[in-house]
Each structure stands twice: as structure tokens, then as C-alpha cells.
Design an enzyme around this catalytic site. Structure first.
Site, mmCIF file in Angstrom:
data_model
loop_
_atom_site.group_PDB
_atom_site.id
_atom_site.type_symbol
_atom_site.label_atom_id
_atom_site.label_comp_id
_atom_site.label_asym_id
_atom_site.label_seq_id
_atom_site.Cartn_x
_atom_site.Cartn_y
_atom_site.Cartn_z
ATOM 1 N N HIS A 95 -1.999 -4.299 -0.157
ATOM 2 C CA HIS A 95 -2.895 -3.213 -0.547
ATOM 3 C C HIS A 95 -2.187 -1.878 -0.345
ATOM 4 O O HIS A 95 -1.037 -1.830 0.111
ATOM 5 C CB HIS A 95 -4.193 -3.297 0.260
ATOM 6 N N HIS A 101 -16.787 -8.172 -3.555
ATOM 7 C CA HIS A 101 -16.170 -6.841 -3.686
ATOM 8 C C HIS A 101 -16.144 -6.388 -5.149
ATOM 9 O O HIS A 101 -15.098 -6.089 -5.721
ATOM 10 C CB HIS A 101 -14.751 -6.847 -3.100
ATOM 11 N N ASP A 137 -8.936 -6.285 0.795
ATOM 12 C CA ASP A 137 -8.557 -5.917 -0.559
ATOM 13 C C ASP A 137 -7.083 -6.296 -0.749
ATOM 14 O O ASP A 137 -6.276 -6.089 0.149
ATOM 15 C CB ASP A 137 -8.693 -4.421 -0.759
ATOM 16 N N ASP A 152 -14.954 2.212 2.756
ATOM 17 C CA ASP A 152 -15.966 1.234 2.349
ATOM 18 C C ASP A 152 -15.923 -0.060 3.159
ATOM 19 O O ASP A 152 -16.736 -0.959 2.951
ATOM 20 C CB ASP A 152 -15.882 0.934 0.844
ATOM 21 N N HIS A 185 -10.035 1.658 5.113
ATOM 22 C CA HIS A 185 -10.646 2.395 4.014
ATOM 23 C C HIS A 185 -12.144 2.493 4.287
ATOM 24 O O HIS A 185 -12.751 1.569 4.836
ATOM 25 C CB HIS A 185 -10.386 1.706 2.674
#
EC number: 3.1.26.11
Length: 319
Positions: free
Chosen positions: A145, A273, A215, A66, A64
Site C-alpha cells: 500500500h 472495503h 488495503d 478510515d 489511514h
């Protein structure tokens, strides 16, 4: 030297003026390991006066934006900082990390004067240990995730106890490599007798264990993976009131993160995060309050950009 952890960024989705995207750098006796590399990571490294040339390995949790868009900038800068790397750069991550990096290097015609070694992780198939030397190892652990995602476990190996010189002389163990073998945990043969390390070395010192977890949504298997860890840096994306959104997007609330580390009996926990919606200090303090309500006996703290943690016996001291 030593064992230190630098918090490079603490945010999620997009960088803010006072908060870069989540990234952590572990320093261990001169070796630097970077975990995640979102937009702005190189700026934060520069602010903290950390040389990207000294980064030995970059571990990406998932693809992802980020968590990965800062990678190419660092790859490029390693060839343009006025000094030549003396060893390859290791880049680890889920399948796709090599194609992403190489395609961008080729498309952007990035000049590179060093080798990149890729370690693509096929979850549940790739050997858990992705890096190992005499003093430490890094393992991956599966996360839950919306795309393939892994957490990373940085494990310091147990250190041998004090060498008993008097006992070694008594057993006629010659100085040099043979004594070094004992210190490395190997049995030796002296005058026809096998001597075990335990006969010469004192009690070993338990190594520290650090996890970087983001994540992910909640799942029970994670608890066992970080059981009794000294420090877990874990995502705390949302307040508890947004649990439905967190569950849908496969992220954790502050309370959810605290629940995991409580069950895992983790010694110290750093929250990271944070959602871009939490721009004020009081918003982050509320996340911490919610985590501590769930786990009042735990040592839980908010990570912040520029924070440094230094190893001290069985825990880390915040600087």
C-alpha cells in the site's frame, strides 16, 4: 462462545448512512478481536449489541484515517461504561500506532482505568506471531500500500482427537493432569514407558484459518500467505474498469481480489472495503459479478454491515 465473525463495516474512505467503514470482529470462545476501527465503528458495534468491554485486542492494518479514527472513542468508552476492565487491552499495528494513540489520550486528557499493551509491527523484522494462546494465534502479513500496511491471519490451532479412555486404562495411565498432558500434545512417562499422544488420541481436527486483507495492491507474495485458507475477507475497492486507478492507489478491483484467492485456492471469500462511489445495491452486485467472472468456481460473497458468519466444520455459514 464458538467461532464467529461479525462484519462491523464494509466501506472505504468515509462512512455512509447505510455502510460504516471496514471493520471485522472475530469472536472465539469468549475472546473478541477487532480488526480495524474507523469512524463510526462504535456505532456499528452498538447496533450489533457487541460490547466493546469484551474486546481483547484491536489490530489496525495501517494509519489511514478510515481505518483508525474510531480507535480513540473505543479506548475512552472502555473506562466509561460502568464496569472496569479486568485485563489489559492489546493494540497492534504498524509503527506509529503507539504514538498516535498515546498522543491523543494525553492531548484529549482521556480518562483510562486500564492498561494498554502495544504491539508495534516493524514489517519483516517483528516476529510474525503477534498473539498466541492454547487454541489460536494471530499473525501479520505484509501488504502493498502507499504506507506501511499489514493484513492479519487468524489461525485456529488443530484440535486434539477423541481421548480413548479404554486404551488409557489398558496402559495404566492415571486420571488427572497426566492425561491432560496427552490431550495437550505432550508425551508422558508411565511405568518407565514413553506414551505418545497418537497412541491415545484419535485423529485431530484441522483448525480453521481466516485472513483479513486490506488495503493492498496486487503482489504475488500474498498468494502464498493465504494459501488454502478457509475464509479470506479481502478488499474489493473498485470495479474492473477502474483498474488503472486501483493500481495507482494500490488497491484491488473485484477481479483482482478474485484472481488472488483463486490462485491461493481459498475455500470462501468475502469482499469488503467498497469505494464510496458505489452507493447502490446494484453497484455492489456488479462488483460481485466481476469477481465471479474471474473465479467462477469460487465461493465468493459480498460482506454487509451486520453480517454474521458462524464456523461449521471447514467453512463458515452466513447468518
Amino acid at each position: 462462545m464458538g467461532f464467529n465473525i461479525n462484519i462491523i463495516g464494509t466501506g472505504g474512505t468515509r462512512p455512509l448512512h447505510n455502510r460504516y467503514l471496514s471493520s471485522v470482529l472475530i469472536e472465539y470462545d469468549g475472546d473478541n478481536f477487532l480488526f480495524d476501527c474507523g469512524e463510526g465503528t462504535q456505532m456499528s458495534l452498538r447496533k450489533q449489541k457487541i460490547s466493546w468491554q469484551k474486546i481483547k485486542m484491536i489490530c489496525i492494518t495501517h494509519l489511514h484515517a478510515d481505518h483508525i479514527t474510531g480507535l480513540l472513542g473505543i479506548v475512552m468508552l472502555m473506562s466509561q461504561s460502568g464496569e472496569t476492565r479486568k485485563e489489559p487491552l492489546i493494540i497492534a499495528g504498524p509503527v506509529g500506532i503507539k504514538n498516535y494513540t498515546q498522543a491523543n489520550i494525553n492531548m484529549l486528557k482521556i480518562y483510562k482505568n486500564y492498561e494498554i499493551i502495544y504491539k508495534e509491527i516493524i514489517i519483516d523484522k517483528t516476529e510474525k506471531i503477534i498473539y498466541e494462546d492454547k487454541t489460536k494465534k494471530i499473525e501479520y502479513t505484509k501488504l502493498k500500500h502507499s504506507i506501511e500496511c499489514v493484513g492479519y491471519l487468524f489461525i485456529e490451532k488443530d484440535k486434539p482427537g477423541k481421548f480413548n479412555t479404554e486404551k488409557a486404562e489398558e496402559l495404566n495411565i492415571p486420571k488427572g493432569p497426566i492425561r491432560k498432558a496427552l490431550q495437550d500434545g505432550k508425551e508422558i512417562l508411565v511405568n518407565g514407558k514413553i506414551i505418545k499422544p497418537s497412541e491415545i488420541l484419535g485423529k485431530s481436527k484441522k483448525g480453521l484459518k481466516v485472513a483479513y486483507i486490506t488495503d493492498t495492491g496486487y503482489f504475488k507474495e500474498l498468494i502464498q500467505q493465504i494459501k488454502n485458507f478457509n475464509l479470506v475477507i479481502i478488499e474489493s475497492t473498485f470495479k474492473n474498469e477502474l483498474k488503472k486507478e486501483a493500481d495507482k492507489k494500490l488497491h484491488l478491483t473485484a477481479g483482482g481480489a478474485a484472481n488472488i484467492v483463486k490462485q491461493a485456492k481459498v475455500l470462501q471469500t468475502g469482499l469488503i472495503h467498497f469505494s464510496e462511489r458505489y452507493t447502490l445495491r446494484k453497484d455492489l452486485e456488479n462488483l460481485l459479478k466481476e469477481a465471479k467472472l474471474e473465479h467462477p468456481d469460487g465461493e465468493i460473497f459480498l460482506t454487509r454491515d451486520g453480517m454474521r458468519l458462524e464456523a461449521n466444520k471447514n467453512n463458515f455459514i452466513i447468518k
